[in-house]
Design an enzyme around this catalytic site. Structure first.
Site, short mmCIF file in Angstrom:
data_model
loop_
_atom_site.label_atom_id
_atom_site.label_comp_id
_atom_site.label_asym_id
_atom_site.label_seq_id
_atom_site.Cartn_x
_atom_site.Cartn_y
_atom_site.Cartn_z
CB SER A 158 0.39 -11.28 3.85
OG SER A 158 -0.19 -10.32 3.60
CB SER A 159 -3.19 -14.41 4.49
OG SER A 159 -3.56 -12.98 5.38
#
Length: 90
Positions: free
Chosen positions: A9-10
């Site tokens: 994910s980010s």
């Protein structure tokens, strides 16, 4: 560290950035596919802490040709030198 692509994910950007700050990040990351999250983490570490960790995208054939455990050299321009399989000479 050599890997074909990133996965996550980010939040991966902050993990990379903080690993660079803490001195626990790999010396460099070589990838077969571009990954903006990993690149962003390396960019943030450079901007915030002044610490550089190269992230290099290799051509797929070059990525596949790397041998397990091979030492590579990354030039300041991003070129990657790999030792010859038989002689070990770059």
């Amino acid at each position: 560290l050599v890997m074909p692509f990133g996965r996550g994910s980010s939040s991966g950007s902050s993990v990379i950035c903080e690993a660079v700050r803490a001195g626990t990040a790999p010396a460099a990351i070589l990838m077969a596919e571009r990954d903006d999250i990993i690149a962003l983490g390396a960019i943030a570490a450079d901007e915030i802490y002044g610490l550089v960790m190269p992230v290099v995208v290799l051509a797929p054939d070059d990525h596949d040709a790397l041998l397990d455990g091979a030492a590579v050299t990354i030039g300041i321009d991003g070129t990657v030198s790999v030792p010859d399989r038989d002689t070990g000479i770059v």
